[in-house]
Design a protein around this motif. Structure first.
Motif, short mmCIF file in Angstrom:
data_model
loop_
_atom_site.label_atom_id
_atom_site.label_comp_id
_atom_site.label_asym_id
_atom_site.label_seq_id
_atom_site.Cartn_x
_atom_site.Cartn_y
_atom_site.Cartn_z
N SER A 107 24.01 8.12 39.68
CA SER A 107 23.18 8.47 38.53
C SER A 107 23.56 9.86 38.06
CB SER A 107 21.72 8.40 38.96
OG SER A 107 20.98 9.47 38.49
N ARG A 108 23.29 10.13 36.79
CA ARG A 108 23.56 11.48 36.28
C ARG A 108 22.77 12.52 37.07
NH1 ARG A 108 22.27 11.44 30.11
NH2 ARG A 108 20.28 10.91 31.02
N TRP A 109 21.59 12.16 37.55
CA TRP A 109 20.74 13.07 38.28
C TRP A 109 21.27 13.35 39.68
CZ3 TRP A 109 17.46 15.94 35.77
CH2 TRP A 109 17.00 15.49 34.53
N GLU A 110 22.23 12.53 40.14
CA GLU A 110 22.83 12.74 41.46
C GLU A 110 24.12 13.56 41.37
OE1 GLU A 110 23.11 8.59 42.39
OE2 GLU A 110 21.47 8.75 43.84
N ARG A 111 24.53 13.92 40.16
CA ARG A 111 25.73 14.74 40.01
C ARG A 111 25.44 16.15 40.52
NH1 ARG A 111 26.96 12.87 33.86
NH2 ARG A 111 27.60 10.74 34.36
N ALA A 145 15.60 26.60 49.34
CA ALA A 145 16.96 27.10 49.10
C ALA A 145 17.97 26.36 49.99
CB ALA A 145 17.03 28.60 49.34
N LEU A 146 17.63 26.17 51.26
CA LEU A 146 18.52 25.45 52.17
C LEU A 146 18.76 24.01 51.70
CD1 LEU A 146 17.18 26.77 55.58
CD2 LEU A 146 19.38 27.33 54.50
N ALA A 147 17.73 23.36 51.19
CA ALA A 147 17.89 21.99 50.67
C ALA A 147 18.85 21.98 49.49
CB ALA A 147 16.53 21.42 50.27
N ARG A 148 18.74 22.96 48.60
CA ARG A 148 19.62 23.00 47.43
C ARG A 148 21.04 23.41 47.78
NH1 ARG A 148 17.85 26.90 44.11
NH2 ARG A 148 16.42 27.65 45.68
N ILE A 149 21.20 24.21 48.82
CA ILE A 149 22.56 24.53 49.27
C ILE A 149 23.23 23.26 49.77
CG2 ILE A 149 23.86 25.70 51.11
CD1 ILE A 149 21.81 28.04 50.78
N ARG A 150 22.49 22.45 50.50
CA ARG A 150 23.04 21.20 51.06
C ARG A 150 23.21 20.12 50.01
NH1 ARG A 150 25.91 18.01 53.31
NH2 ARG A 150 25.32 16.70 55.05
N TYR A 151 22.25 20.04 49.09
CA TYR A 151 22.24 18.97 48.06
C TYR A 151 22.07 19.58 46.67
CZ TYR A 151 21.08 16.34 52.27
OH TYR A 151 21.07 15.82 53.54
N PRO A 152 23.11 20.15 46.09
CA PRO A 152 22.96 20.78 44.77
C PRO A 152 23.02 19.75 43.63
CG PRO A 152 25.20 21.06 45.55
CD PRO A 152 24.45 20.37 46.67
N PHE A 153 22.18 18.72 43.74
CA PHE A 153 22.16 17.65 42.75
C PHE A 153 21.38 18.09 41.52
CE2 PHE A 153 22.16 14.50 46.53
CZ PHE A 153 23.52 14.68 46.71
N ALA A 154 21.74 17.52 40.37
CA ALA A 154 21.09 17.88 39.11
C ALA A 154 19.57 17.71 39.19
CB ALA A 154 21.67 17.04 37.97
N SER A 155 19.10 16.69 39.89
CA SER A 155 17.65 16.48 39.98
C SER A 155 16.96 17.66 40.65
CB SER A 155 17.34 15.18 40.73
OG SER A 155 17.93 15.20 42.02
N LEU A 156 17.49 18.13 41.75
CA LEU A 156 16.87 19.25 42.46
C LEU A 156 17.04 20.56 41.70
CD1 LEU A 156 17.82 18.52 46.18
CD2 LEU A 156 15.75 17.90 44.93
#
Length: 160
Positions: free
Chosen positions: A27-31, A99-110
């Motif tokens: 999905s675009r949100w998973e980019r 912040a740790l979650a976004r470092i690991r998963y920098p997906f468009a949704s987050l």
């Protein structure tokens, strides 16, 4: 006579991979949003010190000292008691984990959610400044606005 065996099951996607099948693309949100990870690293560096009451108290002392040393107008950060330090540490812990979650998963949704959070944080900082808070807050506000703009651009590009 040949024996037919079922194909081996496809392994599940790893934790950093978006779930996809042969028939669908992510999905675009998973980019991934490249600057999303950088914004998360900034948040980690700035907030990890607020994640315990002891380190938060030390950082708040530094803010008070900077306010006094620079002779700034406005109200310096007050000395916090145990309850205020508890809430500060809880917020510091939450932002550090986010912040740790976004470092690991920098997906468009987050990163889109985080960008909305940056808008809210910026609004609270502006409110504090308009009601007399120390201009020390301007340093935090400038970076909040900067990362909000950069991440917003990154999310928009990821969703195209």
């Amino acid at each position: 006579m040949t024996t037919r065996t079922a194909p081996a099951p496809r392994p599940a996607p790893g934790p950093a991979e978006p779930a996809t099948t042969a028939l669908s693309a992510p999905s675009r949100w998973e980019r991934r949003v490249p600057l999303g990870r950088a914004g998360a690293v900034y948040d980690l560096v700035v907030t990890v010190g607020f994640a315990t009451p002891w380190t938060a108290a030390a950082l708040l002392d530094l803010q008070r000292a900077a306010h006094a040393a620079l002779g700034l107008p406005g109200i310096p950060t007050p000395a916090f008691g145990p309850v205020e330090l508890m809430f500060t540490a809880m917020m510091g812990t939450a932002v550090t984990m986010w912040a740790l979650a976004r470092i690991r998963y920098p997906f468009a949704s987050l990163i889109a959610i985080d960008t909305g959070g940056r808008v809210a944080f910026s609004a609270w900082m502006v409110t504090a400044l308009l009601t007399g808070a120390s201009p020390v807050v301007l340093g935090f506000l400038a970076f909040e606005v900067l990362w909000g703009i950069l991440q917003g651009i990154g999310v928009a590009r990821a969703l195209r």
